[in-house]
Structure formats: C-alpha cells, structure tokens
Design a protein around this motif. Structure first.
Motif, PDB file in Angstrom:
ATOM      1  N   LYS A   1      -0.004   4.301  -0.141  1.00 49.42           N
ATOM      2  CA  LYS A   1      -0.556   5.355   0.707  1.00 49.42           C
ATOM      3  C   LYS A   1      -0.040   5.205   2.134  1.00 49.42           C
TER       4      LYS A   1
ATOM      5  N   PHE B   1      -6.657  11.219   5.098  1.00 47.61           N
ATOM      6  CA  PHE B   1      -6.966  10.053   4.263  1.00 47.61           C
ATOM      7  C   PHE B   1      -8.334   9.469   4.627  1.00 47.61           C
TER       8      PHE B   1
ATOM      9  N   ASP C   1       0.842  -1.199   0.000  1.00 43.94           N
ATOM     10  CA  ASP C   1       0.000   0.000   0.000  1.00 43.94           C
ATOM     11  C   ASP C   1       0.876   1.247   0.000  1.00 43.94           C
TER      12      ASP C   1
END
Length: 680
Positions: A427, A458, A425
């Motif tokens: 992010k 987020f 991931d």
C-alpha cells in the motif's frame, strides 16, 4: 429457563463510576499542570530558546567544535546558496541574502542546536515553479519570491503558536519520499542547460523538459559539458569518501568549495568563451525593506502551504533526530515558530524562503556542533563573503554551480525506500509510486495533492473499516486472543466474544454492525468449541478495551444492535470499557438498557457468567445470579493462604485456578483447561 448453576462465580467488581458528571479533559489538565510548574526563566526560554544553551555553555568543551563546524558548513553554504538561488530563478546574490539573516534569527529563536538553516534545493524548485509565469529577469519576480518568504514565515509562526504541527502527520512518509524523489529528477534536468550549453524550457514537469533538451541538441557545446561533468564527478567522489571514511569527513563539506575554486581557476587560465559565468554580484549587506506586491498574495497561497509542509516534515524531522542523537529535547511546534520568525525577518532583508537543509545539517552534526553558535559562525562567513569576496564570484562558471545542485539532489532520489516499501507494505509502495509519477508528469502541486489525497483516502478507509476480531481462550489461561492469530484458542458454544480495535464513530458503525452479524454465523468455522451443545448464539460479549472513543452515532448504533439482539433472545455483555466510553454509554442510557450487571472488568468474568445460562435450550437470560467478591476479601484470602506458606504455581495463577484453590471447588464448565501435560 432452567435455574443457572448454584456455583458462585467470583468476578472482579466493575469500578467505573456511574456518575454522569463532567470529567476533566486530560489535555487541559496536562497543560494546566505544565503551566503551574513553569518558572519565569522557563517562560523566557520558551520564547528565546537560545538562552538554554547560552546559560550552560561550556567554553572549553564546546567552543572549538562549534567553530570548526560553523566554518566547515559556512564554506559549504556560500557556493550552495548561489546555486540554489539560480535554481529558484533568482540572481545568486539573493541566495547569499537567504543564507545571512535567517540563520542569525534562527540561532536565537530556533530550538535545534545542529540544524543548518538557509536556501535548499526543494524549496528553490517550488519558488521557481510558482513564479514560472513571470519573467525571472524582472524585478517583479524577485519581489514575489521575497513576499513568499514573508507568507511562509507568517504561516509557520501561526501554526507553531497554535500548536498545529500535528496536522501534517496526515501526509505519510511514503508520499514525501515519492515527492522528493520526483523533485530531485526534475531539479537535475532543470540544470541540464548549464551542462549542455543551450537554453532549456523552464518547467516542473519531466516531459516538457525532456522535449526541450532533445529539440535543442543541435546547439550542444562540449566545453561546459566536459567541465560540468568533471566537476560533478569530483564532487561525488569527495562526498562518497567523506561518508565512508571518518578520517576524510572534511571532503564532504569541501565539495562545493572545490567545485567553485576549480571552475574559477579553469576560467581564469583558459578564458573559454562558450562557458557562461555568474557575472557581477553586488557587494555589501542587504538593506532593510518591506516586501511589496501584496496584490499577488492569492496566487502564492498554495505554494506557501506546500513550503510550510516541507519545513515541518523535513526540517523539523531532521531537527528532532539530531536532538535525540545529542541528548536534548525539542518541541516541534517551537521549532516551527523559530523557522517562521527566521523567514519573516529574512523577507525584510531580501531573502526568499529558507528552511533546514538535510545535507548541511548532517555535516554540521558530523563536524561536532554542540550549540547554535555554529549557526552564528555560518552567518558570519556569509557576511564576510558579501562584504569582501563578491568580486571573486564574478568568474564562477554556471556549470560549476549546476554541478553543486545536482550533487546535492542526487541524495534525494530515494530508490532504496521504494524497494523497502515493496518488500514491507504494498500500500505504501503504491503511494510512493503514484506520488512520484504524478509529480514527474503533472507537476509539483498536482503530485502533492494526489499523494495527500490517496494518503487521506487510506486513512479514512482504515478508520471506516476497523479491525474487528473474534476472541477465543488460550488453553491453560484466562487470556482471550484473536482466534485467527492463535488457532489453538477455543470458543464456547452459544457465546461470541468480539473485540473492536478502534474508536467507534459515525463512519464505522455500519461496518462494525455488519461484522457482528457476520460473526454470529461464521464463527463456528474458525475454531474448536467447548461447553454444552446449543443450537444458536445466546450471548455476544464486546471487548471494548481498545475503544478509545464513542460518539453519539456509536451509541445509537449500539442501541439498534441491542434491540436487534433482544428480538432474537441474545444478550449483550460489555468488557472493560474505558472511563470516557463508559460515561458516554451511561449518559445515553445504553448501560441502563443493557443492565449494569452485564458490565465486566475482564472477558473471562463475562464468559463465566454467560456459561451459567448456556443450556441446550436457552431463552432470554435474566439478571445473573452472582456473588461478587471485592479485591479486599480476595487479598485477605490470598494472604491467609500465603501465611500458611502454600504457594500458587505460575500455571495456577495464569489459568484462573486461584479461584478454585481459594474456594475449594472446581467446575470443568466454569474453568475448562487442557490436560495437565500442557502446563509447563
């Protein structure tokens, strides 16, 4: 408009009540049921959790492993406590005080049976950071560290009693990992002065530390450097052997004691003048006193919240993992309350903030600890050290204590987590990198604030931009799935089926409306289509099963959408809303606006009804001409067929052909399937 086909469409009746009366709150109902089931002993155990293991204590099976693990971790705790106190800028004696009273109190009020409570490196760094503007050799510095323990304890107790531990879930694991990694680097550099033999500036930022180390290089001394790194190397080897070989597990716990014994022995034999020693340590137990200097409370509030956050994320997380491994349940809010009580009582006996230690808890578990008795044994060892052994601590070299700290924090450098996040991931990898970098270069508070800020950003972005999917029918079934995930799924001309995969509330209504408008135009690009050729969209079916909540803004947005669709002769149909969402829509009048007859249990039911009205030219649809069959009549007819010993195949059941079989008619428009060769 042509009259819809005369074929009777059989759909499952929509069962939700249209009543606008109140419904029970599930949370309150669960709490009421739980309280009704609780007995007197359950109430007592809720406030004094140690009674759970005391009542069922098996002396033959539990006593020996508890004694072994308590002695093992207790021996490990004595030198670590002094080391972490030095890291916090306090005298070593306060580390021993922090390892004494809190561990006894936690054994009574804490619910974990393997968590080892006491001073830890990360909290010690936070204490040093917040008190950096005060003279560490002064009495005020010590009083503020003790006051901080009281504040942390009160906050932890309050959050535990109010069951607010869930608030910390908004901080992602990647943020915590990045923060602890950066903190470990800062902690290691802060101990460099004991290895190098000269003073280094106190700071929680890496640049001032590195500058200070470089600028004082001309004062470098070899004896503490050689001794410190030799002891550190021995400890790392012992830790590695203890982790990799079960027969040598005791080496992991014996590392800190080995460092102290080895360092003290060298000092006693060679008397090196260039190696600084711990010095005199007061003998005896701490006396009772109330924390002072309450005028500085305001300046300690931010660090209080930060230490509490560390306690929830790290200590409670470790405690829950160990509870799962040992087969008992643990309430995180009760655990937080136990830590809070331990810190409050500790502050009355000169302790600075304590929390659960990852390394000591792991050793405690590996040594076979079964109950909180192991924690009581640890406390007794600290008590013995304070009463009888403090004269021996005078000759412990400072570099040996520094080696203990560095050995402990090396495990906090979580580079493997960064590599994992990069693969899985991007992010979360970004969060890890940003938190780590800002903590290193701008300090602990800024690093945490930036990391938490990005985490919340987020969360808000994901919430305000939910996933909205166009659904298509999987060949040979009545199942509808995302057409981008399942390219073989097909849609019907004139009908758009949309699934909203999130609660609908004020922050995401505009995004959802924009996506619905977009799907009217672009859905043709994604999938193959079936049914009569039509020029435009006439029906929009909203699959609302994933929608767990809808607020007033969502209702208003849906009403606006309905009016917009009505002006273009498009009918909305709703499939499978849950009871809470349905009642909200019903109370607001949206269901009456759309029409109760346009609410369905399944997407497939809605599609069957809509297909009756999809023609080459489609005006605004009116009330559907339906003949509903209820579950009872369907069951009776199914049982009648079963009584004739005629079996339905799995393909028939999946494809929806059971209606055709029972009714005796089949319509390729109503039940379009792939050729029989696709049925396995």
């Amino acid at each position: 408009m042509r009259t819809p086909t005369d074929r009777t469409v059989r759909i499952i009746p929509f069962q939700h009540s249209y009543s606008t009366g109140g419904v029970k709150t599930p949370l309150l109902s669960r709490w009421r049921e739980k309280l009704e089931r609780m007995k007197v002993i359950d109430w007592i155990e809720m406030f004094i959790p140690c009674l759970r293991w005391i009542r069922t204590y098996n002396w033959r099976e539990y006593l020996q492993p508890d004694l072994v693990s308590g002695v093992t971790v207790g021996i490990m705790l004595v030198p670590q406590s002094m080391s972490y106190a030095k890291l916090a800028g306090l005298q070593p004696i306060y580390g021993l005080y922090t390892g004494l009273v809190p561990i006894f109190v936690y054994s009574v009020f804490g619910s974990s049976r393997q968590l080892a409570v006491g001073p830890v490196a990360l909290v010690s760094l936070l204490v040093s950071n917040v008190l950096g503007n005060f003279d560490s050799s002064g009495e005020l510095y010590t009083e503020l560290a003790i006051l901080l323990s009281l504040m942390v304890g009160i906050l932890e107790c309050t959050m535990g009693l109010l069951r607010l531990g869930w608030l910390i879930r908004f901080i992602s694991h990647s943020v915590i990992s990045g923060f602890t990694t950066a903190s470990a680097v800062v902690i290691a550099l802060s101990q460099a002065k004991y290895f190098l033999g000269y003073s280094v500036e106190r700071s929680s930022e890496i640049i001032p530390l590195v500058k200070s180390i470089i600028s004082g290089a001309d004062q470098f001394s070899w004896p503490p450097f050689v001794m410190g790194f030799t002891i550190l190397a021995i400890m790392l080897i012992m830790k590695h052997l203890g982790k990799t070989r079960k027969s040598l597990r005791f080496l992991r716990a014996a590392g800190p004691l080995t460092a102290v014994v080895l360092g003290t022995t060298i000092v006693k034999i060679f008397h090196p003048s260039s190696i600084s020693l711990v010095g005199n340590i007061p003998q005896g137990l701490p006396s009772f006193s109330i924390p002072k200097e309450f005028r500085h409370v305001k300046s300690l509030i931010s660090t209080t919240f930060l230490i509490t956050g560390v306690a929830i994320l790290e200590s409670v997380g470790i405690a829950k993992a160990l509870a799962a491994k040992n087969g008992y349940e643990l309430d995180s809010n009760q655990e937080l309350f136990g830590l809070g009580v331990a810190n409050i009582f500790g502050s009355f006996f000169s302790a600075y903030p304590a929390t659960g230690s990852f390394s000591r808890s792991a050793v405690n578990h590996e040594s076979g600890a079964k109950t909180g008795l192991s924690g009581i044994i640890m406390g007794l060892i600290i008590c013995s050290a304070l009463l009888f052994m403090t004269p021996l601590f005078e000759y412990i070299p400072q570099c040996a204590l520094a080696a203990i700290v560095v050995s402990a924090v090396i495990g906090l450098v979580d580079y493997e987590e960064a590599m994992f996040l990069w693969r899985v991931d991007k992010k979360d990898f970004f969060l890890w990198t940003v938190t780590c970098a800002t903590t290193l270069f701008f300090g602990i508070e800024i690093g945490v604030l930036v990391g938490v800020g990005f985490s919340l950003a987020f969360v808000i972005h994901e919430s305000a931009n939910p996933h909205v999917a166009v659904l298509g029918r999987l060949p040979g079934t009545t199942v509808y799935r995302n057409i981008q995930q399942y390219p073989e799924a097909y849609t019907y001309n004139g009908i758009v089926i949309v699934r909203i995969d999130a609660p609908i509330y004020f922050a995401n209504t505009s995004f959802i409306k924009d996506r619905l408008r977009e799907f009217e135009i672009t859905v043709d690009q994604y999938t193959s289509r079936r049914g009569p050729e039509v020029e435009r969209i006439s029906f929009v079916i909203l699959e609302m099963a994933p929608v767990t909540y809808a607020d007033s803004s969502a209702v208003q947005a849906l009403k606006e959408l309905y009016q917009e669709y009505k002006s273009r002769n498009i009918q909305i149909a709703i499939a499978n809303p849950n009871q809470d969402v349905f009642l909200t829509l019903s109370k607001s009048g949206f269901i009456d606006l759309v029409g109760k007859e346009w609410c369905f249990v399944r997407v497939h039911d809605a599609v069957q009804v809509c297909l009756q009205y999809v023609q080459t030219s489609t005006p605004s649809p009116k009330t559907p001409h339906l003949s509903l069959h209820n579950s009872t009549s369907f069951s009776e007819r199914l049982n009648e067929r079963m009584n004739r010993k005629e079996e339905l195949t799995a393909a028939e059941m999946e494809s929806g052909e059971r209606e055709q079989i029972l009714s005796g008619d089949a319509d390729p428009i109503m039940q379009p399937l792939l050729a029989r060769k696709y049925h396995k």
